[in-house]
Design a protein around this motif. Sequence first.
Motif, PDB file in Angstrom:
ATOM      1  N   LEU A 292      -2.464   8.757  -3.669  1.00  0.00           N
ATOM      2  CA  LEU A 292      -1.616   8.689  -2.479  1.00  0.00           C
ATOM      3  C   LEU A 292      -0.946   7.325  -2.390  1.00  0.00           C
ATOM      4  O   LEU A 292      -1.425   6.352  -2.972  1.00  0.00           O
ATOM      5  N   PRO A 293       0.149   7.220  -1.670  1.00  0.00           N
ATOM      6  CA  PRO A 293       0.782   5.913  -1.492  1.00  0.00           C
ATOM      7  C   PRO A 293      -0.160   4.956  -0.762  1.00  0.00           C
ATOM      8  O   PRO A 293      -1.035   5.384   0.001  1.00  0.00           O
ATOM      9  N   ASP A 294       0.020   3.673  -0.997  1.00  0.00           N
ATOM     10  CA  ASP A 294      -0.766   2.680  -0.272  1.00  0.00           C
ATOM     11  C   ASP A 294      -0.493   2.813   1.225  1.00  0.00           C
ATOM     12  O   ASP A 294       0.622   3.138   1.646  1.00  0.00           O
ATOM     13  N   PHE A 295      -1.533   2.553   2.002  1.00  0.00           N
ATOM     14  CA  PHE A 295      -1.369   2.617   3.445  1.00  0.00           C
ATOM     15  C   PHE A 295      -0.400   1.536   3.918  1.00  0.00           C
ATOM     16  O   PHE A 295      -0.375   0.422   3.386  1.00  0.00           O
ATOM     17  N   GLU A 296       0.383   1.868   4.929  1.00  0.00           N
ATOM     18  CA  GLU A 296       1.293   0.918   5.572  1.00  0.00           C
ATOM     19  C   GLU A 296       0.740   0.595   6.953  1.00  0.00           C
ATOM     20  O   GLU A 296       0.595   1.488   7.792  1.00  0.00           O
ATOM     21  N   THR A 297       0.430  -0.666   7.174  1.00  0.00           N
ATOM     22  CA  THR A 297      -0.176  -1.063   8.438  1.00  0.00           C
ATOM     23  C   THR A 297       0.898  -1.378   9.470  1.00  0.00           C
ATOM     24  O   THR A 297       1.754  -2.241   9.251  1.00  0.00           O
ATOM     25  N   LEU A 298       0.857  -0.670  10.583  1.00  0.00           N
ATOM     26  CA  LEU A 298       1.799  -0.931  11.661  1.00  0.00           C
ATOM     27  C   LEU A 298       1.454  -2.254  12.351  1.00  0.00           C
ATOM     28  O   LEU A 298       0.311  -2.709  12.290  1.00  0.00           O
ATOM     29  N   PRO A 299       2.416  -2.892  13.003  1.00  0.00           N
ATOM     30  CA  PRO A 299       2.135  -4.145  13.718  1.00  0.00           C
ATOM     31  C   PRO A 299       1.002  -3.970  14.732  1.00  0.00           C
ATOM     32  O   PRO A 299       0.953  -2.972  15.457  1.00  0.00           O
ATOM     33  N   HIS A 300       0.073  -4.938  14.715  1.00  0.00           N
ATOM     34  CA  HIS A 300      -1.061  -4.945  15.635  1.00  0.00           C
ATOM     35  C   HIS A 300      -2.012  -3.769  15.402  1.00  0.00           C
ATOM     36  O   HIS A 300      -2.736  -3.367  16.320  1.00  0.00           O
ATOM     37  N   CYS A 301      -1.998  -3.218  14.194  1.00  0.00           N
ATOM     38  CA  CYS A 301      -2.927  -2.156  13.811  1.00  0.00           C
ATOM     39  C   CYS A 301      -3.712  -2.602  12.581  1.00  0.00           C
ATOM     40  O   CYS A 301      -3.498  -3.686  12.044  1.00  0.00           O
ATOM     41  N   GLN A 302      -4.639  -1.766  12.119  1.00  0.00           N
ATOM     42  CA  GLN A 302      -5.384  -2.055  10.895  1.00  0.00           C
ATOM     43  C   GLN A 302      -5.584  -0.749  10.129  1.00  0.00           C
ATOM     44  O   GLN A 302      -5.630   0.336  10.720  1.00  0.00           O
ATOM     45  N   THR A 303      -5.702  -0.848   8.798  1.00  0.00           N
ATOM     46  CA  THR A 303      -5.901   0.329   7.951  1.00  0.00           C
ATOM     47  C   THR A 303      -7.097   0.154   7.019  1.00  0.00           C
ATOM     48  O   THR A 303      -7.144   0.739   5.938  1.00  0.00           O
ATOM     49  N   GLU A 304      -8.058  -0.677   7.423  1.00  0.00           N
ATOM     50  CA  GLU A 304      -9.272  -0.863   6.627  1.00  0.00           C
ATOM     51  C   GLU A 304     -10.387   0.063   7.097  1.00  0.00           C
ATOM     52  O   GLU A 304     -11.150   0.587   6.289  1.00  0.00           O
ATOM     53  N   LEU A 305     -10.503   0.256   8.396  1.00  0.00           N
ATOM     54  CA  LEU A 305     -11.548   1.101   8.965  1.00  0.00           C
ATOM     55  C   LEU A 305     -10.964   2.434   9.386  1.00  0.00           C
ATOM     56  O   LEU A 305     -10.004   2.487  10.171  1.00  0.00           O
TER      57      LEU A 305
ATOM     58  N   ASP B  13       2.624  23.083   1.947  1.00  0.00           N
ATOM     59  CA  ASP B  13       2.737  22.782   3.373  1.00  0.00           C
ATOM     60  C   ASP B  13       1.531  22.021   3.911  1.00  0.00           C
ATOM     61  O   ASP B  13       1.420  21.809   5.121  1.00  0.00           O
ATOM     62  N   CYS B  14       0.616  21.611   3.050  1.00  0.00           N
ATOM     63  CA  CYS B  14      -0.581  20.904   3.503  1.00  0.00           C
ATOM     64  C   CYS B  14      -0.219  19.501   3.991  1.00  0.00           C
ATOM     65  O   CYS B  14       0.549  18.781   3.361  1.00  0.00           O
ATOM     66  N   ILE B  15      -0.786  19.115   5.122  1.00  0.00           N
ATOM     67  CA  ILE B  15      -0.606  17.775   5.675  1.00  0.00           C
ATOM     68  C   ILE B  15      -1.971  17.120   5.812  1.00  0.00           C
ATOM     69  O   ILE B  15      -2.920  17.726   6.324  1.00  0.00           O
ATOM     70  N   LEU B  16      -2.075  15.904   5.344  1.00  0.00           N
ATOM     71  CA  LEU B  16      -3.293  15.103   5.465  1.00  0.00           C
ATOM     72  C   LEU B  16      -3.111  14.122   6.615  1.00  0.00           C
ATOM     73  O   LEU B  16      -2.088  13.428   6.696  1.00  0.00           O
ATOM     74  N   ALA B  17      -4.085  14.066   7.499  1.00  0.00           N
ATOM     75  CA  ALA B  17      -4.066  13.116   8.611  1.00  0.00           C
ATOM     76  C   ALA B  17      -5.201  12.125   8.437  1.00  0.00           C
ATOM     77  O   ALA B  17      -6.341  12.515   8.176  1.00  0.00           O
ATOM     78  N   VAL B  18      -4.887  10.841   8.572  1.00  0.00           N
ATOM     79  CA  VAL B  18      -5.890   9.781   8.515  1.00  0.00           C
ATOM     80  C   VAL B  18      -5.858   9.042   9.839  1.00  0.00           C
ATOM     81  O   VAL B  18      -4.828   8.467  10.215  1.00  0.00           O
ATOM     82  N   LYS B  19      -6.966   9.087  10.562  1.00  0.00           N
ATOM     83  CA  LYS B  19      -7.060   8.376  11.844  1.00  0.00           C
ATOM     84  C   LYS B  19      -7.821   7.069  11.620  1.00  0.00           C
ATOM     85  O   LYS B  19      -8.975   7.073  11.214  1.00  0.00           O
ATOM     86  N   PHE B  20      -7.161   5.963  11.858  1.00  0.00           N
ATOM     87  CA  PHE B  20      -7.773   4.651  11.727  1.00  0.00           C
ATOM     88  C   PHE B  20      -8.368   4.224  13.070  1.00  0.00           C
ATOM     89  O   PHE B  20      -7.923   4.677  14.131  1.00  0.00           O
TER      90      PHE B  20
END
Length: 375
Positions: free
Chosen positions: A121-134, A149-156
């Motif tokens: 998958l593409p590297d995670f893009e961290t939004l301002p004032h957010c984190q993508t480690e946890l 049509d599959c969508i993957l959701a990642v909740k940080f």
Amino acid sequence: MSSLLLSRLSRLCLRKPPELGVRHLVGARFLSETPLCHIYGAEHCGENWVDGDIGRLMITDFSGPSCWTRVLEKTVPMYMMAETGTMGASHGWVLTSKYGPYLSDDLNPGVSESDFSGIVLPDFETLPHCQTELVTNVAMSSSSPDDEDCILAVKFVGPQLSLCRPAEKNKKWVNIRIEDPAFFNSRVMYTKRDKKFAMPAYGGTHVGYWDLGENLEKPKLCRRGLYTPQLLQSEWEELDLCCTVEELVESRSTQEMFMIKRFRKRNNNKGGRMEEHQIWVFKQGLNRCNPLQWCYTTDIGDLCIFLSKSEPFCLKASSHQKCQNSIYFIDKSERGIFTLGGKCKTSNFSNFTAPYFIPPQSYLNANRSNPSNSP
């Protein structure tokens, strides 16, 4: 960085790419025997130049009236058994980040070692004032990321929710910043009935829905009353000492949605370990005046619910020789059954480094067809 990329590509070269279409045929043969199980661990058996230390996959098989742990011939990377080796799981697919975001079916016991697959998958893009480690958890809209049509959701942990279509050639993350802090620690799930990703707010006061369409930037919010049971003051005081978390789970065989409220308490007599103390279930539609309200219930009928660090799921108990009206749960240190009618818990304690329930293949197959046929 170049060595990490090389390792990632080398690992993919050992797998059959999803685009060939072979995996669907061969995998279907193996997956037809996939048991209802949870990951127990891995028994170290050697090493290779791609993964380093490897081990034979150990599962606890729940496919019968009793359960037993067995060691499979299938080998998996031992780093997946480390506490930080995986980020979450859904439908038997696990998200790891050793070489960047990577979705694999290594821990699915029904996929043969020669046939298992993975998607970079593409590297995670961290939004301002957010984190993508946890990561709080992950969810998928289909039982296979190979589906177009599959969508993957990642909740940080925090405000960020990221969505991606794993099967797209030029895949990218669609990043959503959640403004309501009540969702910052929520767990995401996919509701087949509403065709959206859903999360309960802290306390269960409202539910938010997101998708890649009209509810992308502005979620659909449903505020519904939560009718709690009547308790003595002393019982409320005891529950106030607990940590609470809410989860949503859908019964695809009955088209019902449940909200689970879990109470966990620290046992100072056992080294301060966290233990499951109480579990409440709320169901929509019990209030005739307002069918959208969440009403407390101790009776979910011929159903059982499976809660773990993976996306939760619900099965017909009689079809899988399980205890009806019960909740099976597992986390990093505790595995047990909570019986709703008797409000009692049976559990044991161990170190579960990959505490994921893997659904049976009948459930996964049904998720790729008509939801009314789900087990």
